[in-house]
Design a protein around this motif. Structure first.
Motif, PDB file in Angstrom:
ATOM      1  N   THR A  58       0.657  -1.168   0.065  1.00  0.00           N
ATOM      2  CA  THR A  58      -0.049  -0.051  -0.093  1.00  0.00           C
ATOM      3  C   THR A  58       0.713   1.151  -0.185  1.00  0.00           C
ATOM      4  O   THR A  58       0.829   2.164  -0.899  1.00  0.00           O
ATOM      5  CB  THR A  58      -0.779  -0.047   1.265  1.00  0.00           C
ATOM      6  OG1 THR A  58      -1.508  -1.275   1.379  1.00  0.00           O
ATOM      7  CG2 THR A  58      -1.957   1.042   1.135  1.00  0.00           C
ATOM      8  N   SER A  61       2.539   1.650  -3.200  1.00  0.00           N
ATOM      9  CA  SER A  61       1.586   2.386  -4.416  1.00  0.00           C
ATOM     10  C   SER A  61       1.379   3.535  -4.165  1.00  0.00           C
ATOM     11  O   SER A  61       1.499   4.119  -5.055  1.00  0.00           O
ATOM     12  CB  SER A  61       0.094   1.482  -4.086  1.00  0.00           C
ATOM     13  OG  SER A  61       0.338   0.395  -4.438  1.00  0.00           O
ATOM     14  N   LEU A 208      -1.987   4.410  -8.823  1.00  0.00           N
ATOM     15  CA  LEU A 208      -2.139   3.709  -7.732  1.00  0.00           C
ATOM     16  C   LEU A 208      -2.320   2.059  -7.954  1.00  0.00           C
ATOM     17  O   LEU A 208      -1.682   1.116  -7.498  1.00  0.00           O
ATOM     18  CB  LEU A 208      -3.206   3.819  -6.749  1.00  0.00           C
ATOM     19  CG  LEU A 208      -3.244   4.967  -6.147  1.00  0.00           C
ATOM     20  CD1 LEU A 208      -4.748   5.204  -5.296  1.00  0.00           C
ATOM     21  CD2 LEU A 208      -2.189   4.700  -4.963  1.00  0.00           C
ATOM     22  N   SER A 209      -2.858   1.901  -9.560  1.00  0.00           N
ATOM     23  CA  SER A 209      -3.088   0.289  -9.718  1.00  0.00           C
ATOM     24  C   SER A 209      -2.394  -0.083 -10.872  1.00  0.00           C
ATOM     25  O   SER A 209      -2.967  -0.909 -11.469  1.00  0.00           O
ATOM     26  CB  SER A 209      -4.623   0.187  -9.925  1.00  0.00           C
ATOM     27  OG  SER A 209      -5.164   1.148 -10.490  1.00  0.00           O
ATOM     28  N   THR A 224       3.245  -3.251  -6.481  1.00  0.00           N
ATOM     29  CA  THR A 224       2.114  -2.272  -5.864  1.00  0.00           C
ATOM     30  C   THR A 224       0.729  -3.182  -5.631  1.00  0.00           C
ATOM     31  O   THR A 224       0.763  -4.297  -6.071  1.00  0.00           O
ATOM     32  CB  THR A 224       1.915  -1.265  -6.908  1.00  0.00           C
ATOM     33  OG1 THR A 224       1.313  -1.573  -8.117  1.00  0.00           O
ATOM     34  CG2 THR A 224       3.174  -0.459  -7.300  1.00  0.00           C
ATOM     35  N   LEU A 225      -0.283  -2.441  -5.398  1.00  0.00           N
ATOM     36  CA  LEU A 225      -1.383  -3.233  -4.959  1.00  0.00           C
ATOM     37  C   LEU A 225      -2.202  -3.535  -6.437  1.00  0.00           C
ATOM     38  O   LEU A 225      -2.771  -4.667  -6.400  1.00  0.00           O
ATOM     39  CB  LEU A 225      -2.401  -2.154  -4.286  1.00  0.00           C
ATOM     40  CG  LEU A 225      -2.058  -1.714  -2.943  1.00  0.00           C
ATOM     41  CD1 LEU A 225      -3.222  -0.773  -2.156  1.00  0.00           C
ATOM     42  CD2 LEU A 225      -2.101  -2.961  -2.229  1.00  0.00           C
ATOM     43  N   GLY A 226      -1.499  -2.745  -7.564  1.00  0.00           N
ATOM     44  CA  GLY A 226      -2.090  -3.371  -8.483  1.00  0.00           C
ATOM     45  C   GLY A 226      -1.591  -4.593  -9.010  1.00  0.00           C
ATOM     46  O   GLY A 226      -2.298  -5.549  -9.680  1.00  0.00           O
ATOM     47  N   LEU A 249      -8.034   0.098  -2.586  1.00  0.00           N
ATOM     48  CA  LEU A 249      -8.031   1.106  -3.841  1.00  0.00           C
ATOM     49  C   LEU A 249      -9.315   2.162  -3.861  1.00  0.00           C
ATOM     50  O   LEU A 249      -8.766   3.191  -3.996  1.00  0.00           O
ATOM     51  CB  LEU A 249      -7.595   0.104  -5.342  1.00  0.00           C
ATOM     52  CG  LEU A 249      -6.160  -0.132  -4.918  1.00  0.00           C
ATOM     53  CD1 LEU A 249      -6.122  -0.695  -6.446  1.00  0.00           C
ATOM     54  CD2 LEU A 249      -5.252   1.328  -5.038  1.00  0.00           C
TER      55      LEU A 249
END
Ligand SMILES: Nc1ncnc2c1ncn2[C@@H]1O[C@H](COP(=O)(O)OP(=O)(O)OP(=O)(O)O)[C@@H](O)[C@H]1O
Ligand SMILES: [Mg+2]
Lengths: 270, 362
Positions: A58, A61, A208-209, A224-226, A249
């Motif tokens: 997190t 990201s 972010l994703s 990353t969170l993606g 997200l």
């Protein structure tokens, strides 16, 4: 009479919203409360909050999205400003928009060609005697490529805000004794703040994703969170956990939108 | 001494020459109007004074110093823009305080000066309004307050009243005039409305196609237009070809009339100007010219009557008395109602000629 007509013409739009926006959100939210065996639980959220891996992801990201957004902003504002001054500004703007018509994957592969071991940059470096370097699969290359891809989405809203400023406002500011810099700080910047906010939203949220670029350019060094969502859905098949991260997200995006939206306060001086 | 002076000023954009050769002097504390048709270069002159553009030739002097290339923010001139150009991100108070804040004035002083400026434009109590809570006329006043609060030597107003409706416009005209007297600041007001120019100014400059056609007091320009363009542009007029017979006599339609102009070669082809309100309708026997009534239009205060004379010239007559369309009438006027214009006479030549025979007359 118009009430009914209104509804009739709006129907496709509502249908679209329901099918492709509301339904997926509801599904993700619902899935995030299911474990691997399809039982209802909040365990996914607990796991997420307690796992240092997820927290680190997190943080990663947000941090990388921040860097990407910052870099695009630093490049985009002057570019938008300069284009707005040109006589042939429509042409220059078209040049900025053009790359968005090219498939994302294609652009990414193009960068592999440029940054790779046998790529043009390394060929050039060898040619001038500096030897070859590892450019691909670094944080820097990841941020650079991501910023490149997001750049038009930052330039466009800022450009629109700049061209919306009436030239007489600039003249008025100079007329009242402001220097070029003071005019920028007191007139141009406040009047383009909304454009900047829109640009930040347009860049930060997708950043972010990101997952494909993290893999192809970042070489999976940047997780990353993606990336995590992709893993859970496609590799480990843990849809519940994937959805949980998805919800996280969505919440993060809502926070960004709230932070950058000052349209209601109007951004006015007291 | 003149506060502002243009000497042979030229301005062109590419090959497009906008100002050909502009010369004038502006004295301190007066109300000047630049009057001219659309596209004649009025705004361009203001932009050169304000410093938003620089001339391609000639010199601009401000208080004796050449300021051709001086940046706008260093000039002691403020502008009221045609579109107001108020800063939409600031409220009324901050808009007016903009120039003062740049001067790093003390908060208390700013407060005082802004309130004073607001009172001058009759907007006391509006300081904390947002711009979208103001009417067009109120925005106009804020724009004026924002300019005068800096106490400029010269205030430039570009069609400052053109966005207002007729009634408000009339009101603002007298308010502006009053404000100018009160402050003693030089106003340079641009308009293409001749009525407005006549009503407000100490001095009018009439500009056409990048040249000043005539400048003078409203009365001078109205009574003694220099040429066809000015006569036509200012007020309503009948411009009729004529022949000079000798000093103080001119022939219209071959008939000789006494006039008050002299110093023109006998036999010279000239034009005479007769204002519609100076013409009277009478019987054919008493009339100096005979004409037939073509049309009649009631305009509230008077009738505008169009007639044509025996030579086929059209005449416009403003009269409070009614007549009948198709009727034969006589037109009469006094010698001083006739104004003779020579073709291609410059203002200097005109002034010299006037002086040469007015001495005789007096
Ligand atoms: N930046 C510019 N580039 C090219 N031409 C210009 C520029 N600014 C003005 N012009 C031209 O100069 C001429 C005079 O313009 P100006 O704005 O001074 O007219 P104006 O007398 O103020 O007219 P209006 O009453 O319509 O406001 C016009 O023909 C205009 O097209
Ligand atoms: Mg103009």
């Amino acid at each position: 009479m118009s009430e009914k007509k209104h509804l009739f013409f709006a129907l496709p739009y509502y249908l679209w919203l329901a099918l492709f926006v509301i339904a997926p959100l509801v599904l993700i939210f619902y899935q995030s409360f299911l474990n691997l065996h399809g039982q209802f639980t909040v365990q996914n959220y607990l796991d997420f909050a307690q796992s240092s891996v997820y927290l680190k992801m997190t943080f990663n990201s947000v941090w990388y999205a921040f860097l990407i957004t910052g870099l695009t902003l630093i490049i985009a504002y002057p570019v938008a400003y300069i284009i707005a001054q040109f006589k042939s500004r429509d042409f220059w703007l078209a040049l900025v928009i053009l790359p968005t018509w090219i498939n994302l994957l294609l652009k990414t592969y193009a960068f592999i060609g440029i940054l790779g071991e046998k790529g043009s940059i390394n060929t050039f470096l060898r040619f001038i005697g500096l030897g070859s370097h590892q450019l691909l699969f670094t944080d820097a290359s990841f941020i650079l490529v991501a910023a490149y891809i997001e750049l038009p989405f930052m330039i466009l809203p800022i450009y629109n805000a700049i061209v919306a400023i009436k030239p007489s406002l600039i003249n008025a500011s100079l007329d009242l004794g402001a220097s070029r810099f003071q005019t920028f700080r007191r007139v141009i910047w406040p009047l383009t703040k909304n454009g900047v906010a829109a640009g930040i939203q347009a860049v930060f949220i997708p950043s972010l994703s990101l997952f494909m670029i993290t893999r192809l350019i970042g070489g999976n060094r940047v997780i990353t969170l993606g990336t995590a969502i992709e893993e859970h859905f496609l590799t480990t098949q843990n849809w519940g956990m994937g959805s949980t991260i998805g919800v996280v997200l969505v919440v993060a995006m809502l926070i960004v939108m709230l932070l950058t939206d000052d349209s209601k306060k109007g951004g006015r001086a007291k | 001494m003149a506060i502002l002076k243009f000497e042979g000023v030229k301005k062109q954009f590419g090959d497009n020459v906008i100002l050909k050769d502009i010369n004038f002097e502006i004295e301190e504390g007066k109300f000047y109007t630049i009057l001219g048709p659309s596209g004649s270069g009025k705004t361009t002159i203001l932009r050169l004074i304000a410093g938003f553009d620089y001339p391609n030739g000639g010199s601009i002097y401000f208080a004796g110093k050449q300021i051709n290339q001086l940046p706008a923010n260093q000039r002691q001139v403020n502008t009221v823009f045609q579109d107001y150009a108020l800063f939409p991100n600031l409220n009324v108070f901050e808009n007016i305080a903009f120039g003062l804040r740049l001067k790093r004035m003390k908060k208390k002083e700013i407060q005082l000066r802004v309130q004073e400026a607001l009172a001058l434009v009759h907007l006391a109590g509006y300081a904390h309004r947002e711009l979208d809570e103001l009417s067009g006329g109120q925005k106009q006043r804020v724009a004026i307050a924002r300019a005068i609060v800096n106490r400029p030597k010269v205030l430039l107003l570009d069609e400052a009243l053109s966005a207002l409706d007729h009634k408000l416009r009339k009101e603002m005209q007298s308010e502006l005039r009053q404000l100018q007297r009160q402050l003693g600041i030089t106003f340079i007001f641009v308009t293409h409305d001749q009525e407005e120019a006549l009503a407000m100014s100490d001095q009018i400059m009439i500009i056409n196609e990048g040249l000043i056609e005539q400048s003078g007091s409203p009365v001078d320009i109205y009574d003694e237009p220099l040429n066809h363009f000015v006569a036509d542009f200012i007020g309503e007029s009948n411009i009729i070809p004529a022949t000079m017979v000798r000093d103080f006599a001119v022939a219209i339609n071959g008939k000789e009339f006494i006039c008050v102009d002299a110093g023109i070669t006998p036999g010279e082809q000239v034009e005479v100007v007769l204002r519609p309100e100076d013409l009277d309708i009478t019987t054919v026997e008493k009339g100096k010219l005979t004409a037939t009534v073509d049309s009649q239009l009631f305009r509230g205060v008077d009738y505008q009557i169009m007639v044509h004379d025996t030579d086929g010239h059209e005449w416009k007559i403003n009269s409070i008395h009614k007549t009948t369309v198709g009727k034969q009438i006589g037109i009469t006027f006094d010698p001083e109602d006739i104004h003779v214009m020579r073709k291609n006479e410059t203002q200097a030549e005109f002034d010299a000629r006037l002086e040469s025979y007015q001495g005789v007359e007096a």
